[in-house]
Design an enzyme around this catalytic site. Sequence first.
Site, PDB file in Angstrom:
ATOM      1  N   THR A   1      99.185 -40.127  70.181  1.00  0.00           N
ATOM      2  CA  THR A   1      98.629 -40.126  71.538  1.00  0.00           C
ATOM      3  C   THR A   1      98.145 -41.508  71.985  1.00  0.00           C
ATOM      4  O   THR A   1      97.665 -41.650  73.114  1.00  0.00           O
ATOM      5  CB  THR A   1      97.436 -39.156  71.643  1.00  0.00           C
ATOM      6  OG1 THR A   1      96.407 -39.584  70.741  1.00  0.00           O
ATOM      7  CG2 THR A   1      97.841 -37.738  71.322  1.00  0.00           C
ATOM      8  N   LYS A   2      98.265 -42.505  71.131  1.00  0.00           N
ATOM      9  CA  LYS A   2      97.684 -43.816  71.439  1.00  0.00           C
ATOM     10  C   LYS A   2      98.601 -44.650  72.336  1.00  0.00           C
ATOM     11  O   LYS A   2      99.733 -44.281  72.621  1.00  0.00           O
ATOM     12  CB  LYS A   2      97.357 -44.561  70.140  1.00  0.00           C
ATOM     13  CG  LYS A   2      96.291 -43.863  69.292  1.00  0.00           C
ATOM     14  CD  LYS A   2      94.982 -43.713  70.041  1.00  0.00           C
ATOM     15  CE  LYS A   2      93.816 -43.261  69.171  1.00  0.00           C
ATOM     16  NZ  LYS A   2      93.882 -41.868  68.752  1.00  0.00           N
TER      17      LYS A   2
END
Length: 414
Positions: free
Chosen positions: A212-213
Amino acid sequence: MLVSQGVSTVIHLVLTIVLARLLTPEDLMQQQFLIFGLPLIEEDEIKEVEATMRSGWLGTGPKVAQFERDFCEYKGGWGYPVAVNSCTAALHVSILAAGLRPGDEVITTALTFCATVNAIIHAGATPVLADIDSATMNLDPADVERRITSRTRAILPVHFAGRPCNMDRLCALAKEHNLKIIEDCAHAIETSYHGQAAGTFGEFGCFSFYVTKNVVTGEGGMILARDEATAARCKILALHGMSKDAWKRFSDSGYKHYDVVECGFKYNMMDIQAAIGLHQLRRVETNWHRRAQIWKKYNEALANLPLELPLPQEPNGRHAYHLYTILIDEVQTGANRDQFLDAMTARGIGVGVHYRSIAEHPYYQKTFKWRPEDFPNAMSVGRRTVSIPLSAKLSDADVDRVIRSIQVIVERGE
């Protein structure tokens, strides 16, 4: 059999047309769930991974080394990079390499992911929580100062959501009390403070490349160490405690014997992960601009709703735009945070909570006797916060769908 298949196809087509006429456009959009934090993966990454797989070198090798060099260059050439398999590993190894011992205290924020605190515990040190500034949601330097004791050895700030902490005050406290600074930059790859890149203020900066980064390798992390000696120790600790020759023991230059010089861990990054990261990093600025556009659109569209929106970006820093968090006030909206989460999910919108305060969790209450009330700002934010989708992969239609869903839920008090 062919007749049967033909009839089945016709029936399916008729049902599709009928459903399309019965459902509103909004209903149709909800058939596709909008995954929170969906990464933008392009052909360059796919081809690089395929090339890596065909090369036969999947473990730690030349692509990890290239990714380390590229990341260091992106950070202005500061320090010495060590790629690992998660930001949690980066934090754990950094705390050990900083020389902290059992009983040493590390002050960190009460509003963070559990990995921040767990890494301190795994290293044998003692975590000490400080409250946050309720506006920035970052570590409050005044509360940090109140919690410094004769046993304090380090401060571990988290640049929450991509907003830089007040590093002037935290660095001043560290200097005054002879403390180490280990930065948790899981949200803060692009972040800077007064023109200085996040992760370059203390002895170590620790980064995440989780799915998700803002830069993705699936799972992965990076340490930026201030000096070469500590970086070398980080590499040893991250691969079973084996001497550095172990990193190249299977290369075409000939087998290298290794020595185990410490009791280390299995924390190394693989080339197959770095293959993704190489191209992710090359697009980091393009993706940052896209997230900035989405952030601006959210600000404008949600401004008139009874929600607490993130503070604007400070003029003296650069926000990474990793998370867009809104605070839900039950009195104003007619729904509490968890009801809001359920309503968004029901409309096909993935959401997150970043985070319930650390002191809310049973393990830490039992082990350290922490109570949420001891950190009132973190408690309040943690019970009201929602993260809505913010990703370079989002289309304008996706963003509009998120906005419309929030508007409907708040206006109806769902």
